[in-house]
Design an enzyme around this catalytic site. Structure first.
Site, short mmCIF file in Angstrom:
data_model
loop_
_atom_site.label_atom_id
_atom_site.label_comp_id
_atom_site.label_asym_id
_atom_site.label_seq_id
_atom_site.Cartn_x
_atom_site.Cartn_y
_atom_site.Cartn_z
CD GLU A 60 -1.83 -2.38 1.45
OE1 GLU A 60 -0.67 -2.65 1.84
OE2 GLU A 60 -2.73 -3.23 1.37
CG HIS A 129 -9.34 -6.77 8.47
ND1 HIS A 129 -8.23 -7.09 9.21
CD2 HIS A 129 -9.12 -7.26 7.22
CE1 HIS A 129 -7.38 -7.75 8.44
NE2 HIS A 129 -7.90 -7.86 7.23
#
Ligand SMILES: Cc1ncc(C[n+]2csc(CCOP(=O)(O)OP(=O)(O)O)c2C)c(N)n1
Ligand SMILES: [Mg+2]
Lengths: 325, 366
Positions: A60, A129
């Site tokens: 990322e 998450h």
């Protein structure tokens, strides 16, 4: 009007913008060959090919930083984060580079990048998450933060986000991807920073955004039927820019406010809203501003308990009753 | 500093360990006109005098924050940036004054930026670490160690996406090579054949930590792990920098291939001017480098030996550079500071272009 899902609405927005502007590139983990971790980008690779629809490694900081660099030269990357929760490993790229480079260059540079993906709890995936970082993101001048609640809004807002010349962070919701809504076939844009009154009412204003809009609407319906309470639901749609005027108009009408947000309460979007409402509409308020947020702990896994940790219609009903008590 | 042989996997010339004559004869240098050679020298001298002047301004408390001087490393930025074509781009870290002058930025706005003046290259909003000039393909000036490297990779991505023949040079220090973002960028560049040269300016230290105390293995050789080409060269000889970098740049432009190039160099001053520079190296080490490898002296000797330059001409260049630095300081001194109203300008493109604004609502908060 055709009914399509939130997922399809986003896909249509991507496709229309890919058609319109050759500089638009869709990039992220599993967006191309796999057709998207949530199938948002399904079929785009087949239609637009690997130059426009790009699979990235799990990297990322690398690929988002790369997208930001490319945007400085006029490419318009739309980067998918599989979960917004993973923004933390790219934090420096997103919030030092994209947010600051215009300023530090004295306005010589702009980054027309969109970073999009789901940011929500409620799917039993645990604390790593389930982050909802809209408050953290919006704390950085230079960026824009959008959180659509419906298919119609998602499409119109994403198209505006892609055309925007500032970095726009677009926070979706895995639970909303399958929700259907009416979306016209003809093209339309929704400007960033324009709130939408999703239900009119006169007794209390719920200020909310994202999936909490759906909970608030469900609660409003029950409150009308079971308690004869008329709730106005204001969907912010965009956190920064913020349409505070629509909120204040509603407050002037109902004189009571409940903020509902899927956010940890400390220094949340709601904290900022409460400050602004009391500062700018103090005389309109007939009582303190109330707030319903995520229960303040890391996201719990246990499925039935996670429902209780987040805003839900029952909690919204209870919070409205308390606010009006 | 440890001395390693010059070895590029391009030239396969591990034996050519720092052979100055070979680099001088390289076509990219052989083709230089007298004027161009003198210009390379002049830019190095201008960087040196600019920074010495800025140090005096700092000591006189005209400059706030950090000031990371490039003194000793001039041949690296000058050599690399002298190779730039229309579609080549540069990005670097916070030790960015040399690169800014090497790409052709005027020293007046550079000095004014240090003074925090509105006439600065970033309108006084960036400071020493954040110089930018996109009109010269210079993308900063970045304060987070290694954070600029994905951006530089993105510049290369954009060049390739647009079908242009160009390359990006992404500069970093020997300390930055240990950042995760750097390795993520290496992987992407190699995976996607992006035309980016990762230039490691190895001055032996990251702040007060020597290379030996921070990095395992050889720095450039890490490229092998990504099947990327790599090379090393001595950074005190501007001809060598040009000849080694040129090969990698040509390959990047023609074949869209990335590389890591480690350039051995040395900084004379502390990490920043606030660094007392007493704990991690001996003064003798600095003096030895200055005596034998000072990039300006080395090049001056070459040019005089080659009868490109006379002593008198070199002196004149030096005097002019000192004058230029003084003029820049006077300009900075005389310039106004930004106003409080300027604080919220240059944050959003949309706010700066109100006639083209499409969003609504508030973008700033109190
Ligand atoms: C992420 C991050 N960590 C630490 C620092 C503080 N810092 C600034 S420069 C520096 C040393 C970097 O050394 P090197 O990469 O060799 O570059 P040089 O200063 O030698 O040019 C450190 C530790 C920083 N700016 N950013
Ligand atoms: Mg160093």
């Amino acid at each position: 009007m055709p009914q399509i899902t939130y997922r399809e609405a986003i896909r249509h927005a991507l496709a229309e913008e890919l058609d319109r502007d050759h500089n638009v590139v869709v990039m992220g983990e599993e967006v191309a060959q796999f057709n998207g971790a949530y199938k948002v980008t399904e079929g785009l690779l087949a239609k637009y090919g690997p130059k426009r629809i790009v699979d990235t490694p799990i990297s990322e900081a690398g690929f988002i930083g790369m997208g930001i660099g490319a945007s400085m030269l006029g490419v318009r990357p739309v980067m998918e984060l599989m979960f917004w929760s993973f923004y933390s490993v790219a934090f420096d790229q997103i919030l030092n580079n994209a947010a600051n480079v215009r300023y530090m260059s004295g306005g010589q540079i702009n980054c027309p990048i969109v970073i999009r993906g789901p940011a929500n709890g409620g799917t039993n995936v645990g604390a790593t998450h389930s982050h909802t970082p809209e408050n953290v993101l919006a704390n950085h001048p230079g960026v824009k933060v959008v959180v659509p609640s419906t298919a119609y809004d998602a499409k119109g807002l994403l198209k505006s986000a892609i055309r925007d010349n500032d970095p726009v962070f677009f926070l979706e919701n895995t639970i909303l991807y399958g929700e259907k809504g009416e979306v016209p076939e003809s093209e339309y844009l929704i400007p960033l920073g324009k709130a939408d009154v999703k239900r009119e009412g006169k007794d209390i204003t719920i200020v909310t955004y994202g999936r909490s809009v759906l909970h608030s609407l469900a609660a409003a319906e029950r409150l009308a039927q079971e308690h004869k309470i008329s709730v106005e639901v204001v969907d912010l749609r965009s956190i920064r820019p913020l349409d505070i005027d629509t909120v204040l108009l509603s407050v002037a009408k109902t004189h009571r406010v409940l903020i509902v947000e899927e956010q940890k309460p400390f220094a949340s979007v709601g904290s900022q809203l409460a400050y602004m409402i009391q500062r700018e509409a103090f005389d309109e308020l007939d009582g303190p501003i109330h707030r319903l947020a995520t229960i303040d702990a890391p996201a719990i896994y246990s499925p039935p308990v996670e429902i209780e940790q987040l805003p839900n219609p029952q909690r919204v009903v209870a919070a409205v009753l308390q606010a009006l008590a | 500093m440890s001395k390693k042989p010059t070895a590029t996997s391009l030239t396969k010339d591990a034996e050519g360990a720092s052979d100055p004559a070979r680099h001088r004869r390289a076509p990219i240098n052989a083709q230089l006109s007298t004027e161009e050679r003198i210009e390379l020298f002049r830019i190095m001298v201008r960087i040196r005098r600019f920074e010495e002047r800025s140090l005096r301004a700092y000591q006189a408390k005209k400059i706030g924050g950090f000031l990371h001087l490039y003194i000793g490393q001039e041949a690296v930025a000058v050599g690399c940036c002298s190779l730039m074509g229309k579609n080549d781009h540069v990005i670097t870290a916070y030790r960015d004054h040399g690169h800014a002058i090497a790409v052709g930025m005027d020293t007046k706005p550079l000095m004014a930026e240090l003074y925090g003046k509105v006439t600065g290259c970033s309108k006084g909003k960036g400071g020493s670490m954040h110089y930018f000039d996109p009109s010269r393909n210079y993308w900063g000036g970045h304060g987070i160690v290694g954070g600029q490297i994905p951006l530089g990779t993105g510049l290369a991505y954009a060049v390739k996406y647009k079908g242009l023949k160009g390359a990006a040079m992404a500069f970093m220090g020997d300390g930055a090579v240990n950042q995760g973002a750097v390795h993520e960028a290496y992987n992407l560049a190699a995976l996607w054949d992006l035309p980016v040269i990762f230039v490691v300016e190895n001055n032996g230290y990251s702040m007060g930590t020597s290379q030996a105390r921070s990095s395992a293995g050889d720095l450039a050789r890490r490229a092998d792990g990504y099947h990327m080409a790599w090379g090393t060269c001595d950074g005190h000889d501007v001809y060598e920098v040009r000849s080694v970098m040129n090969e990698f740049l040509q390959r990047a432009r023609e074949q869209s291939k990335p590389a890591v190039v480690e350039i051995k160099t040395y900084r004379y001053r502390g990490h920043s001017v606030a660094d007392p520079d007493k704990t991690y190296r001996d003064k003798s080490e600095i003096e030895e480098y200055q005596r034998t490898k000072d990039p300006i002296n080395v090049f001056r000797s070459i040019l005089i030996g080659d009868q490109v330059l006379t002593e008198a001409a070199a002196e004149l260049i030096d005097t002019e550079a000192r004058n230029e630095a003084d003029i820049a300081a006077n300009f900075a001194e005389a310039s106004p500071f930004p106003t409080a109203e300027d604080i919220q300008k240059d944050v959003y493109w949309e706010i700066d272009h109100p006639e083209q604004r499409t969003s609504q609502g508030r973008l700033f908060f109190t």
